[in-house]
Motif scaffolding. Structure first.
Motif, short mmCIF file in Angstrom:
data_model
loop_
_atom_site.label_atom_id
_atom_site.label_comp_id
_atom_site.label_asym_id
_atom_site.label_seq_id
_atom_site.Cartn_x
_atom_site.Cartn_y
_atom_site.Cartn_z
N ALA A 156 -16.48 16.06 27.76
CA ALA A 156 -15.34 15.67 26.93
C ALA A 156 -15.46 16.18 25.49
O ALA A 156 -14.61 15.86 24.66
N LEU A 157 -16.51 16.97 25.21
CA LEU A 157 -16.65 17.53 23.87
C LEU A 157 -15.52 18.54 23.60
O LEU A 157 -15.00 19.15 24.53
N PRO A 158 -15.16 18.71 22.33
CA PRO A 158 -14.10 19.69 22.00
C PRO A 158 -14.50 21.10 22.43
O PRO A 158 -15.68 21.45 22.44
N LYS A 159 -13.51 21.89 22.77
CA LYS A 159 -13.75 23.29 23.14
C LYS A 159 -14.19 24.08 21.90
O LYS A 159 -13.80 23.77 20.77
N THR A 160 -15.02 25.10 22.14
CA THR A 160 -15.48 25.96 21.06
C THR A 160 -14.92 27.37 21.26
O THR A 160 -14.20 27.62 22.22
N THR A 161 -15.28 28.26 20.34
CA THR A 161 -14.84 29.66 20.46
C THR A 161 -15.82 30.49 21.28
O THR A 161 -15.62 31.69 21.46
N LEU A 162 -16.88 29.86 21.78
CA LEU A 162 -17.88 30.58 22.57
C LEU A 162 -17.30 30.92 23.94
O LEU A 162 -16.47 30.18 24.47
N PRO A 163 -17.74 32.02 24.54
CA PRO A 163 -17.20 32.40 25.85
C PRO A 163 -17.57 31.39 26.93
O PRO A 163 -18.62 30.74 26.85
N GLN A 164 -16.71 31.27 27.94
CA GLN A 164 -16.96 30.34 29.03
C GLN A 164 -18.10 30.82 29.92
O GLN A 164 -18.32 32.02 30.07
N ILE A 165 -18.83 29.86 30.47
CA ILE A 165 -19.87 30.15 31.45
C ILE A 165 -19.49 29.39 32.71
O ILE A 165 -19.49 28.16 32.73
N GLY A 166 -19.13 30.14 33.77
CA GLY A 166 -18.57 29.50 34.95
C GLY A 166 -17.22 28.92 34.59
O GLY A 166 -16.36 29.57 34.02
N GLY A 167 -17.03 27.65 34.86
CA GLY A 167 -15.79 26.98 34.46
C GLY A 167 -15.97 26.10 33.25
O GLY A 167 -15.13 25.26 32.96
N MET A 168 -17.08 26.29 32.54
CA MET A 168 -17.44 25.41 31.44
C MET A 168 -17.41 26.14 30.11
O MET A 168 -17.78 27.31 30.02
N ASP A 169 -16.97 25.42 29.08
CA ASP A 169 -16.98 25.98 27.72
C ASP A 169 -18.42 26.33 27.32
O ASP A 169 -19.36 25.59 27.65
N GLY A 170 -18.59 27.44 26.61
CA GLY A 170 -19.92 27.90 26.23
C GLY A 170 -20.69 26.88 25.41
O GLY A 170 -21.90 26.70 25.59
N GLY A 171 -20.00 26.19 24.50
CA GLY A 171 -20.65 25.18 23.67
C GLY A 171 -21.15 24.01 24.51
O GLY A 171 -22.28 23.52 24.31
N GLN A 172 -20.33 23.54 25.44
CA GLN A 172 -20.73 22.45 26.32
C GLN A 172 -21.93 22.86 27.18
O GLN A 172 -22.87 22.08 27.37
N PHE A 173 -21.90 24.10 27.67
CA PHE A 173 -23.00 24.60 28.50
C PHE A 173 -24.30 24.61 27.70
O PHE A 173 -25.36 24.22 28.22
N ILE A 174 -24.23 25.05 26.45
CA ILE A 174 -25.44 25.13 25.61
C ILE A 174 -26.04 23.75 25.39
O ILE A 174 -27.25 23.56 25.43
N VAL A 175 -25.17 22.74 25.15
CA VAL A 175 -25.66 21.38 24.94
C VAL A 175 -26.38 20.87 26.19
O VAL A 175 -27.46 20.30 26.11
N ILE A 176 -25.76 21.10 27.36
CA ILE A 176 -26.37 20.65 28.62
C ILE A 176 -27.67 21.41 28.89
O ILE A 176 -28.68 20.82 29.30
N PHE A 177 -27.66 22.72 28.63
CA PHE A 177 -28.85 23.55 28.82
C PHE A 177 -29.98 23.06 27.90
O PHE A 177 -31.13 22.91 28.34
N ALA A 178 -29.64 22.80 26.63
CA ALA A 178 -30.64 22.34 25.66
C ALA A 178 -31.20 20.98 26.08
O ALA A 178 -32.41 20.75 26.01
N GLY A 179 -30.31 20.08 26.53
CA GLY A 179 -30.76 18.77 26.98
C GLY A 179 -31.70 18.88 28.16
O GLY A 179 -32.74 18.20 28.22
N GLY A 180 -31.35 19.73 29.14
CA GLY A 180 -32.20 19.93 30.31
C GLY A 180 -33.55 20.51 29.96
O GLY A 180 -34.59 20.09 30.47
N LEU A 181 -33.55 21.50 29.05
CA LEU A 181 -34.80 22.13 28.62
C LEU A 181 -35.68 21.13 27.88
O LEU A 181 -36.90 21.06 28.13
N ILE A 182 -35.07 20.35 27.00
CA ILE A 182 -35.84 19.34 26.25
C ILE A 182 -36.39 18.29 27.20
O ILE A 182 -37.53 17.82 27.03
N GLY A 183 -35.60 17.94 28.24
CA GLY A 183 -36.08 16.98 29.24
C GLY A 183 -37.33 17.49 29.94
O GLY A 183 -38.29 16.74 30.16
N LEU A 184 -37.36 18.79 30.27
CA LEU A 184 -38.53 19.39 30.91
C LEU A 184 -39.74 19.41 29.96
O LEU A 184 -40.87 19.16 30.38
N ILE A 185 -39.48 19.71 28.69
CA ILE A 185 -40.57 19.72 27.70
C ILE A 185 -41.16 18.32 27.56
O ILE A 185 -42.38 18.14 27.51
#
Length: 260
Positions: free
Chosen positions: A144-173
């Motif tokens: 539900a985060l606002p859309k960004t100007t970053l390119p889409q990855i799959g069907g997801m906004d690039g900014g949203q994808f980065i947040v989820i990716f960062a959260g997953g990576l931090i979870g592994l760390i």
């Protein structure tokens, strides 16, 4: 990018890091129980495979769901799943204590002593479940985060994808390096584990609200999930759950902690 959007993304990332920390600790505790019957060298190898599996499955889940995130049926299944695992875990934690005292299944499993590769397979299957839990919770927070100007990855906004990716990576760390701290914290304040899964359930409600406002369903007005009033209500309740888990959790004495 607008400063208000950056602040919202930063806040969601902080919430995600805290939630990932508690979930990673719970996951690490489960994996430790699963491998504790093995000899020390094999135990370390099994945990290494477990961490590698966690990495692979978590990011595989992320890339798969990035293509399915706008499908309301997938959102609905994700919402139901998050709410289910939260209620199931809380029920077992509160009402399952007597059953555990009579015959703890974890102790029974440890006594039974599965072989090395059987244990590794069990660990990998647990990793799949952990990966689904983690990614669905992250998606529910970020979608539900606002859309960004970053390119889409799959069907997801690039900014949203980065947040989820960062959260997953931090979870592994956290799972690799800081899980012991969070495990000790959960041992000292066991109520935090219930609070963490209450938050998972509340995040499931957030995903359910997002699903019900999907254009294909329109049970709720389209855009309801992104309205400031709903967002503020969601985060206020989330913070209250976290604070309640901290302040209403009885702290275990050092002796009791050492016994575990």
């Amino acid at each position: 990018m607008d400063i208000s959007i950056l602040l919202e993304y930063g806040w969601v990332l902080l919430v995600l890091i805290a939630l990932e920390g508690l979930l990673a600790a719970d996951n690490a505790l489960v994996l430790a129980i699963m491998v504790r019957h093995l000899p020390e060298k094999e135990r370390k190898r099994a945990l290494f495979y477990g961490l590698a599996g966690a990495f692979v499955f978590r990011f595989a889940s992320l890339f798969i769901i990035s293509f399915l995130v706008d499908v309301w049926q997938v959102q609905a299944i994700g919402a139901i799943y998050l709410i289910f695992i939260a209620l199931n875990h809380i029920f077992r934690k509160i009402w399952g204590k007597k059953t555990e005292e009579k015959g703890n299944p974890e102790v029974h499993a440890a006594k039974k002593g599965s072989g090395f590769w059987t244990t590794v397979i069990k660990v990998e299957l647990a990793d799949i479940a952990f990966a689904v839990d983690s990614i669905l919770a992250a998606v529910a927070l970020a979608v539900a985060l606002p859309k960004t100007t970053l390119p889409q990855i799959g069907g997801m906004d690039g900014g949203q994808f980065i947040v989820i990716f960062a959260g997953g990576l931090i979870g592994l760390i956290i799972m690799r390096f800081a899980a012991s701290f969070f495990v000790k914290l959960l041992h000292r304040r066991p109520g935090l584990e219930i609070a963490a899964f209450l938050i998972v359930g509340w995040v499931g409600v957030k995903l359910a609200v997002y699903t019900l406002s999907h254009p294909s369903l329109s049970v709720l007005p389209e855009g309801f999930a992104k309205m400031p009033a709903w967002k503020i209500s969601f985060y206020v309740i989330l913070v209250l759950i976290a604070l309640g888990g901290w302040f209403f959790s009885k702290e275990r004495p050092a002796e009791a902690e050492g016994e575990r």
